[in-house]
Design a protein around this motif. Structure first.
Motif, PDB file in Angstrom:
ATOM      1  N   LYS A   1       0.850  -1.188   0.000  1.00  0.00           N
ATOM      2  CA  LYS A   1       0.000   0.000   0.000  1.00  0.00           C
ATOM      3  C   LYS A   1       0.887   1.240   0.000  1.00  0.00           C
ATOM      4  O   LYS A   1       2.040   1.188   0.441  1.00  0.00           O
ATOM      5  N   VAL A   2       0.327   2.361  -0.471  1.00  0.00           N
ATOM      6  CA  VAL A   2       1.047   3.626  -0.394  1.00  0.00           C
ATOM      7  C   VAL A   2       0.310   4.556   0.574  1.00  0.00           C
ATOM      8  O   VAL A   2      -0.917   4.504   0.681  1.00  0.00           O
ATOM      9  N   GLU A   3       1.077   5.386   1.256  1.00  0.00           N
ATOM     10  CA  GLU A   3       0.478   6.238   2.294  1.00  0.00           C
ATOM     11  C   GLU A   3      -0.436   7.292   1.683  1.00  0.00           C
ATOM     12  O   GLU A   3      -1.506   7.591   2.217  1.00  0.00           O
ATOM     13  N   HIS A   4      -0.007   7.862   0.564  1.00  0.00           N
ATOM     14  CA  HIS A   4      -0.800   8.910  -0.088  1.00  0.00           C
ATOM     15  C   HIS A   4      -0.980   8.554  -1.563  1.00  0.00           C
ATOM     16  O   HIS A   4      -0.199   8.993  -2.412  1.00  0.00           O
ATOM     17  N   PRO A   5      -2.000   7.753  -1.887  1.00  0.00           N
ATOM     18  CA  PRO A   5      -2.211   7.377  -3.281  1.00  0.00           C
ATOM     19  C   PRO A   5      -2.666   8.565  -4.120  1.00  0.00           C
ATOM     20  O   PRO A   5      -3.184   9.557  -3.602  1.00  0.00           O
ATOM     21  N   LEU A   6      -2.464   8.450  -5.406  1.00  0.00           N
ATOM     22  CA  LEU A   6      -3.000   9.437  -6.341  1.00  0.00           C
ATOM     23  C   LEU A   6      -4.495   9.180  -6.499  1.00  0.00           C
ATOM     24  O   LEU A   6      -4.908   8.115  -6.940  1.00  0.00           O
ATOM     25  N   GLY A   7      -5.307  10.124  -6.124  1.00  0.00           N
ATOM     26  CA  GLY A   7      -6.734  10.032  -6.383  1.00  0.00           C
ATOM     27  C   GLY A   7      -7.470   9.055  -5.501  1.00  0.00           C
ATOM     28  O   GLY A   7      -7.092   8.788  -4.345  1.00  0.00           O
ATOM     29  N   TYR A   8      -8.543   8.488  -6.060  1.00  0.00           N
ATOM     30  CA  TYR A   8      -9.515   7.703  -5.292  1.00  0.00           C
ATOM     31  C   TYR A   8      -9.657   6.287  -5.823  1.00  0.00           C
ATOM     32  O   TYR A   8      -9.452   6.026  -7.009  1.00  0.00           O
ATOM     33  N   GLN A   9     -10.049   5.385  -4.917  1.00  0.00           N
ATOM     34  CA  GLN A   9     -10.188   3.976  -5.251  1.00  0.00           C
ATOM     35  C   GLN A   9     -11.535   3.457  -4.739  1.00  0.00           C
ATOM     36  O   GLN A   9     -11.937   3.779  -3.617  1.00  0.00           O
ATOM     37  N   MET A  10     -12.196   2.656  -5.568  1.00  0.00           N
ATOM     38  CA  MET A  10     -13.463   2.031  -5.177  1.00  0.00           C
ATOM     39  C   MET A  10     -13.547   0.628  -5.770  1.00  0.00           C
ATOM     40  O   MET A  10     -12.874   0.317  -6.751  1.00  0.00           O
ATOM     41  N   LYS A  11     -14.395  -0.184  -5.170  1.00  0.00           N
ATOM     42  CA  LYS A  11     -14.809  -1.447  -5.775  1.00  0.00           C
ATOM     43  C   LYS A  11     -16.174  -1.240  -6.420  1.00  0.00           C
ATOM     44  O   LYS A  11     -17.042  -0.560  -5.845  1.00  0.00           O
ATOM     45  N   LEU A  12     -16.380  -1.846  -7.577  1.00  0.00           N
ATOM     46  CA  LEU A  12     -17.685  -1.833  -8.221  1.00  0.00           C
ATOM     47  C   LEU A  12     -18.232  -3.252  -8.279  1.00  0.00           C
ATOM     48  O   LEU A  12     -17.526  -4.186  -8.660  1.00  0.00           O
ATOM     49  N   ARG A  13     -19.488  -3.408  -7.883  1.00  0.00           N
ATOM     50  CA  ARG A  13     -20.185  -4.694  -7.972  1.00  0.00           C
ATOM     51  C   ARG A  13     -21.060  -4.682  -9.229  1.00  0.00           C
ATOM     52  O   ARG A  13     -21.712  -3.687  -9.526  1.00  0.00           O
ATOM     53  N   GLU A  14     -21.082  -5.788  -9.945  1.00  0.00           N
ATOM     54  CA  GLU A  14     -21.909  -5.864 -11.156  1.00  0.00           C
ATOM     55  C   GLU A  14     -23.365  -6.090 -10.768  1.00  0.00           C
ATOM     56  O   GLU A  14     -23.690  -7.013 -10.027  1.00  0.00           O
ATOM     57  N   ALA A  15     -24.248  -5.247 -11.279  1.00  0.00           N
ATOM     58  CA  ALA A  15     -25.676  -5.379 -10.991  1.00  0.00           C
ATOM     59  C   ALA A  15     -26.376  -6.321 -11.961  1.00  0.00           C
ATOM     60  O   ALA A  15     -27.376  -6.945 -11.619  1.00  0.00           O
ATOM     61  N   SER A  16     -25.849  -6.416 -13.178  1.00  0.00           N
ATOM     62  CA  SER A  16     -26.500  -7.203 -14.225  1.00  0.00           C
ATOM     63  C   SER A  16     -26.288  -8.700 -14.030  1.00  0.00           C
ATOM     64  O   SER A  16     -25.433  -9.136 -13.242  1.00  0.00           O
ATOM     65  N   VAL A  17     -27.067  -9.477 -14.767  1.00  0.00           N
ATOM     66  CA  VAL A  17     -26.920 -10.928 -14.783  1.00  0.00           C
ATOM     67  C   VAL A  17     -25.902 -11.281 -15.865  1.00  0.00           C
ATOM     68  O   VAL A  17     -26.090 -10.955 -17.032  1.00  0.00           O
ATOM     69  N   GLY A  18     -24.812 -11.923 -15.482  1.00  0.00           N
ATOM     70  CA  GLY A  18     -23.798 -12.303 -16.455  1.00  0.00           C
ATOM     71  C   GLY A  18     -22.409 -11.943 -15.979  1.00  0.00           C
ATOM     72  O   GLY A  18     -22.223 -11.316 -14.927  1.00  0.00           O
ATOM     73  N   LYS A  19     -21.436 -12.336 -16.773  1.00  0.00           N
ATOM     74  CA  LYS A  19     -20.027 -12.030 -16.458  1.00  0.00           C
ATOM     75  C   LYS A  19     -19.231 -11.965 -17.758  1.00  0.00           C
ATOM     76  O   LYS A  19     -18.115 -12.463 -17.841  1.00  0.00           O
ATOM     77  N   ASP A  20     -19.833 -11.358 -18.775  1.00  0.00           N
ATOM     78  CA  ASP A  20     -19.205 -11.295 -20.089  1.00  0.00           C
ATOM     79  C   ASP A  20     -18.864  -9.857 -20.459  1.00  0.00           C
ATOM     80  O   ASP A  20     -19.273  -8.903 -19.787  1.00  0.00           O
ATOM     81  N   THR A  21     -18.147  -9.727 -21.543  1.00  0.00           N
ATOM     82  CA  THR A  21     -17.646  -8.430 -21.998  1.00  0.00           C
ATOM     83  C   THR A  21     -18.768  -7.439 -22.278  1.00  0.00           C
ATOM     84  O   THR A  21     -18.731  -6.293 -21.816  1.00  0.00           O
ATOM     85  N   MET A  22     -19.764  -7.859 -23.066  1.00  0.00           N
ATOM     86  CA  MET A  22     -20.818  -6.930 -23.442  1.00  0.00           C
ATOM     87  C   MET A  22     -21.637  -6.494 -22.241  1.00  0.00           C
ATOM     88  O   MET A  22     -21.943  -5.308 -22.077  1.00  0.00           O
ATOM     89  N   THR A  23     -22.006  -7.436 -21.385  1.00  0.00           N
ATOM     90  CA  THR A  23     -22.780  -7.085 -20.195  1.00  0.00           C
ATOM     91  C   THR A  23     -22.020  -6.072 -19.344  1.00  0.00           C
ATOM     92  O   THR A  23     -22.579  -5.073 -18.883  1.00  0.00           O
ATOM     93  N   GLY A  24     -20.719  -6.322 -19.141  1.00  0.00           N
ATOM     94  CA  GLY A  24     -19.920  -5.426 -18.322  1.00  0.00           C
ATOM     95  C   GLY A  24     -19.822  -4.027 -18.894  1.00  0.00           C
ATOM     96  O   GLY A  24     -20.019  -3.031 -18.183  1.00  0.00           O
ATOM     97  N   HIS A  25     -19.529  -3.935 -20.191  1.00  0.00           N
ATOM     98  CA  HIS A  25     -19.377  -2.614 -20.814  1.00  0.00           C
ATOM     99  C   HIS A  25     -20.721  -1.892 -20.936  1.00  0.00           C
ATOM    100  O   HIS A  25     -20.798  -0.680 -20.714  1.00  0.00           O
TER     101      HIS A  25
END
Length: 396
Positions: A65-89
């Protein structure tokens, strides 16, 4: 609240960061693309992703880890049904997909589909199974060159892929056959996300290579996305890699095909020298296609190290009116069973030289956080029937 003239969205295709609370339903238990990649190598040098706070967001072996990262970090959870390229984009740009695209991984395509495709194209079909693109060429490439038969195969994705030798089959003929296949597979019983033309060159087994003349024939998005709104309001929507194919050109003002993920980053650096207002949307597919599906964690790690070098150049070129977002469209843990994508959280790293703050902002409930933030930044309304909540006011 700072608003930006240019937003660069970099999609590291398949860089998941651990299973979410739905992963088990998809058969994905204990998956973690990023962590398992880092555990597969003796050293892992990604200093620019490190200073953007990726290790602050999620554990990475060899990366502190770094003490002072550049900018912000988040996790995103997928709301849609699926785990493919088109669904994600599509979800990134506001669409909530509730019905998954069809896959034919275990069974191959129905004989009725193949018969109709043969009748309409004039080519017999060989293959019809789930296979690696390089393996299917070693198996059937010579046969295809000698007979003119058409190699049809699929993968763990919702795709129908057709191989043709550029010289003996011809690019125009390959594209014609793919257009016919796309028309047939628009029907509900066959509906795959993409038909992909896979041209190749070479003289024999062990010497075949796929070329950059690949073309994806995607379904049109099921509704208007943030990209449509941006284009209609006169903003630039510049795509790099397969973004234009994924959205079937919808909402795109300029399309740039990439030969590789390294080339995609080089194109991005060139675009950064242009005077435009809007979004540059980049997909870097090699992580998924070359390393995730082929279950090669070491290759994946090396590709990330190469990416990180050019990422440093991107960071250095960012101006006060630029925002960089780094994310992924799904996981593809190269240490997991099978060859399929994996259902995982994805990262959201956001940085601009204009930012005053930093830090981890927790978990958001949809990839559409990205599209909603874009819409907020450019003062446009989200299209009807879309999802997503902006985090622009958190990126201070």
């Amino acid at each position: 609240m700072k608003k930006y003239d240019r937003v660069f969205i970099l999609v590291i295709d398949s860089l998941g960061i651990g299973q979410d609370d739905t992963s088990e339903k998809y058969g994905d238990v204990g998956v973690d693309t990023l962590l398992h990649i880092s555990e597969s190598v003796d050293s892992f040098k990604i200093p620019n992703l490190q200073r953007l706070g990726l290790a602050n967001l999620h554990p990475i072996k060899h990366v502190e880890k770094v003490e002072h990262p550049l900018g912000y970090q988040m996790k995103l959870r997928e709301a849609s049904v699926g785990k493919d390229t088109m669904t994600g984009h599509w979800e990134m740009m506001g669409l909530h997909i509730t019905k998954p695209f069809k896959t034919f991984t275990d069974t191959g395509f129905p004989q009725e589909l193949l018969d109709e495709l043969t009748e309409k194209t004039g080519h017999k079909i060989v293959g019809n199974k789930s296979a690696s693109g390089t393996a299917i060429l070693d198996e059937l490439g010579e046969h295809q060159m000698k007979t003119g038969d058409m190699i049809v195969y699929t993968s763990a994705d919702s795709v129908l892929q057709i191989c043709g030798h550029e010289e003996t089959f011809g690019l125009d003929e390959l594209y014609r056959c793919c257009e016919i296949a796309r028309e047939i597979t628009l029907r509900d019983e066959y509906k795959v996300g993409r038909v992909i033309a896979r041209p190749y060159v070479g003289t024999g087994k062990g010497h075949f290579t796929r070329t950059s003349n690949r073309h994806d024939y995607a379904l049109k998005p099921y509704g208007r996305t943030v990209l449509n709104e941006l284009k209609d309001k006169g903003y630039d929507v510049i795509s790099v890699g397969k973004i234009s194919d994924i959205f079937d050109g919808e909402g795109i003002t300029e399309s740039n095909k990439s030969k590789s993920s390294v080339h995609g980053m080089e194109q991005t650096l060139e675009i950064m020298d242009k005077d435009f207002k809007g979004v540059c949307f980049i997909n870097l597919v090699d992580f998924d296609a070359l390393w995730g599906h082929r279950r090669n964690p070491v290759g994946y790690a090396q590709e990330l190290e190469k990416f990180d070098v050019n990422l440093g150049k991107v960071i250095d070129k960012l101006g006060q009116n630029d925002l960089l977002i780094i994310t992924a469209d799904h996981g593809n843990d190269p240490t997991y069973q099978g060859t399929d994508h994996t259902r995982e959280y994805v990262p959201f790293l956001a940085y601009s030289p204009a930012m005053q703050g930093e830090g981890v902002l927790g978990t958001k409930e949809s990839f559409a956080t990205i599209g909603a933030t874009l819409a907020d930044n450019f003062d446009i309304k989200m299209p009807e029937n879309t999802i997503g909540e902006s985090v622009l006011n958190e990126l201070v």
